[in-house]
Enzyme design. Structure first.
Site, PDB file in Angstrom:
ATOM      1  N   TYR A  69     -16.488   2.085  10.221  1.00 33.46           N
ATOM      2  CA  TYR A  69     -14.993   2.007  10.280  1.00 33.46           C
ATOM      3  C   TYR A  69     -14.276   2.865  11.513  1.00 33.46           C
ATOM      4  O   TYR A  69     -13.326   1.935  11.490  1.00 33.46           O
ATOM      5  CB  TYR A  69     -14.738   2.188   9.037  1.00 33.46           C
ATOM      6  N   GLY A 123      -4.107  -2.151  -2.752  1.00 29.27           N
ATOM      7  CA  GLY A 123      -2.233  -1.821  -2.566  1.00 29.27           C
ATOM      8  C   GLY A 123      -1.737  -2.583  -3.806  1.00 29.27           C
ATOM      9  O   GLY A 123      -2.878  -3.133  -4.575  1.00 29.27           O
ATOM     10  N   THR A 140     -12.805  -6.894   7.305  1.00 30.44           N
ATOM     11  CA  THR A 140     -10.611  -6.643   7.410  1.00 30.44           C
ATOM     12  C   THR A 140     -10.443  -6.542   9.236  1.00 30.44           C
ATOM     13  O   THR A 140      -8.892  -6.849   9.160  1.00 30.44           O
ATOM     14  CB  THR A 140     -10.081  -6.353   5.967  1.00 30.44           C
ATOM     15  N   LEU A 152      -0.349  -3.323   8.600  1.00 30.60           N
ATOM     16  CA  LEU A 152      -0.511  -1.538   8.140  1.00 30.60           C
ATOM     17  C   LEU A 152      -2.195  -2.051   6.971  1.00 30.60           C
ATOM     18  O   LEU A 152      -2.675  -1.425   6.385  1.00 30.60           O
ATOM     19  CB  LEU A 152       0.182  -0.985   7.593  1.00 30.60           C
ATOM     20  N   LYS A 197     -12.233   0.088  13.695  1.00 31.13           N
ATOM     21  CA  LYS A 197     -10.343   0.987  14.460  1.00 31.13           C
ATOM     22  C   LYS A 197     -10.376   0.620  16.234  1.00 31.13           C
ATOM     23  O   LYS A 197      -9.370   0.867  16.581  1.00 31.13           O
ATOM     24  CB  LYS A 197      -9.997   2.176  13.356  1.00 31.13           C
ATOM     25  N   ASP A 245       0.422  -9.099   1.421  1.00 28.92           N
ATOM     26  CA  ASP A 245      -0.852  -7.868   1.106  1.00 28.92           C
ATOM     27  C   ASP A 245      -1.861  -8.664   0.055  1.00 28.92           C
ATOM     28  O   ASP A 245      -0.771  -9.489  -1.108  1.00 28.92           O
ATOM     29  CB  ASP A 245      -0.250  -6.908   0.304  1.00 28.92           C
ATOM     30  N   GLY A 266       1.073  -1.238   0.011  1.00 24.72           N
ATOM     31  CA  GLY A 266       0.136   0.203   0.086  1.00 24.72           C
ATOM     32  C   GLY A 266       0.645   1.205  -0.170  1.00 24.72           C
ATOM     33  O   GLY A 266       2.423   0.877  -0.147  1.00 24.72           O
ATOM     34  N   PHE A 267      -0.051   2.554   0.130  1.00 28.05           N
ATOM     35  CA  PHE A 267       0.644   3.692  -0.181  1.00 28.05           C
ATOM     36  C   PHE A 267       2.049   3.649   1.407  1.00 28.05           C
ATOM     37  O   PHE A 267       3.165   3.847   1.213  1.00 28.05           O
ATOM     38  CB  PHE A 267       0.125   5.065   0.313  1.00 28.05           C
TER      39      PHE A 267
END
Ligand code: UDP
Length: 348
Positions: free
Chosen positions: A149, A36, A95, A76, A153, A31, A10-11
């Site tokens: 979301y 990503g 996820t 991440l 988290k 990943d 990913g970034f």
């Protein structure tokens, strides 16, 4: 040191992988390539110290196979981006909750240390002058997927903290605030790559809502070293740390700064949240980090100024566009080139 980076394609993940390889780590990326892309790791493809596993953190077998024998994990992998979260709330829930639980279990079972990467979204609608790590969370209805979301988290963090207190798992948490930089895609809604791309193409710049909402953008190159230092500081276990930018800017001002830095002729178009996302969508009016805790622990300073961040993002988007145009031109040449006359193939 063997380090696993989930979401390493990913970034932020790909910048972290680069940094860890430079430090001398052997790195395993896991990943699922949903948001990503292998493209993000292209420059590292011949590095013998990097292994990339295409797989999901929802797959316990894959997770165990990469964590076993590793010293530490940077977690991440997550469903990220406001657009993705709004469109696929189930992916985000599964996820972010089950995936994280698999990572926590694997770290506990195999004795690996963990850095859990969380988000400023968990503070929700709290518009405090500076959000510190114990600030209250103000969330909207769990039936609106943005808050789902934020809730997921938050549960990740609670899980991590419980694994620390009940199993002694050496885990620290970082909360990223609008991290931006080269390789971030605007596809999932992120404002900086979206607006910079529009400016470079001289297209209208899509500002959502009335544009007076504010954010503090931080540069990935400032955030990644701080993440690694926090992961390496035992005092950080069981704790959370904000990592955010220094300058508060409204999205309208951000658009104006982007126009100035890129020399674009783009103008701003205001788009309602309903048209941009979904009916009932709620945005954060303001999000300003207090970075004191990370500064005290590891000397974190978000040093890169916003105009410089914009310049680097613009250079990276322009380089990508050029590479794509070159590849297209090459394809066109190959398709349209006349066939070689048979005679030239004969030996004289
Ligand atoms: N935004 C915008 N135009 C875009 C994408 C986002 O005006 O093309 C707004 C978005 O509504 C939010 C801010 O920019 O108010 C930051 O959005 P982003 O998705 O980057 O991060 P987050 O909302 O998670 O802070």
């Amino acid at each position: 040191m063997r380090t696993v980076v989930t979401g390493g394609a990913g970034f932020v993940g790909s910048h972290l992988v680069e940094y860890l390889l430079d430090q001398g780590d052997d790195v395993i990326v896991i990943d699922d390539m949903s948001t990503g892309s292998p493209q993000n790791l292209l420059a590292l493809r011949n590095n013998p110290h990097l292994r990339v596993v295409t797989g999901s953190i929802l797959d316990k077998g894959v997770v165990n196979s990469v964590v076993q024998g590793s010293d530490r994990v940077f977690h991440l992998a997550a469903a990220v981006g406001v657009r993705l979260i709004v469109e696929e709330p189930l992916t985000s829930l599964r996820t972010n909750i089950h995936g994280t639980e698999n990572i926590l279990d694997a770290c506990r079972d195999h004795g690996a240390r963990l850095l859990l990467v969380s988000t400023s979204e968990i503070y929700g609608k709290n518009t405090a002058d500076r959000l510190h790590e114990n600030s209250d969370r103000i969330l909207g209805s769990p039936l609106l997927s943005r808050w789902t979301y934020a809730a997921a988290k938050g549960i990740d963090e609670a899980f991590a903290h419980a694994y620390w207190t009940e199993f002694g798992l050496e885990v620290a948490i970082v909360r990223l605030f609008n991290t931006v930089g080269p390789r971030q895609t605007g596809r999932y809604g992120m404002v900086v790559p979206n607006l910079v791309g529009q400016a470079l193409r001289d297209e209208p710049m899509t500002v959502f809502g009335d544009g007076t909402q504010t954010r503090c953008f931080s540069y990935v190159g400032d955030v990644v070293p701080a993440m690694v230092k926090i992961a390496e500081t035992p005092e950080a276990y069981g704790q959370a740390y904000n990592l955010g930018g220094a300058e508060e800017v409204s999205i309208l001002d951000l658009a104006a700064r982007i126009v100035k830095v890129t020399g674009s002729s783009s103008e701003v178009t205001l788009i309602s949240y309903e048209d941009a996302y979904a009916p009932g969508f709620e945005d954060m009016r303001r999000r300003v980090p207090d970075n004191t805790k990370a500064n005290n622990l590891v000397g974190f300073v978000p040093a890169t100024p916003l105009d410089e961040i914009i310049r680097r993002v613009a250079a990276s988007i322009a380089a990508d566009a050029e590479a794509t145009a070159e590849a297209d031109a090459l394809r066109l040449t190959l398709v349209t080139a006349p066939p070689i006359p048979a005679v030239s193939l004969r030996r004289a």
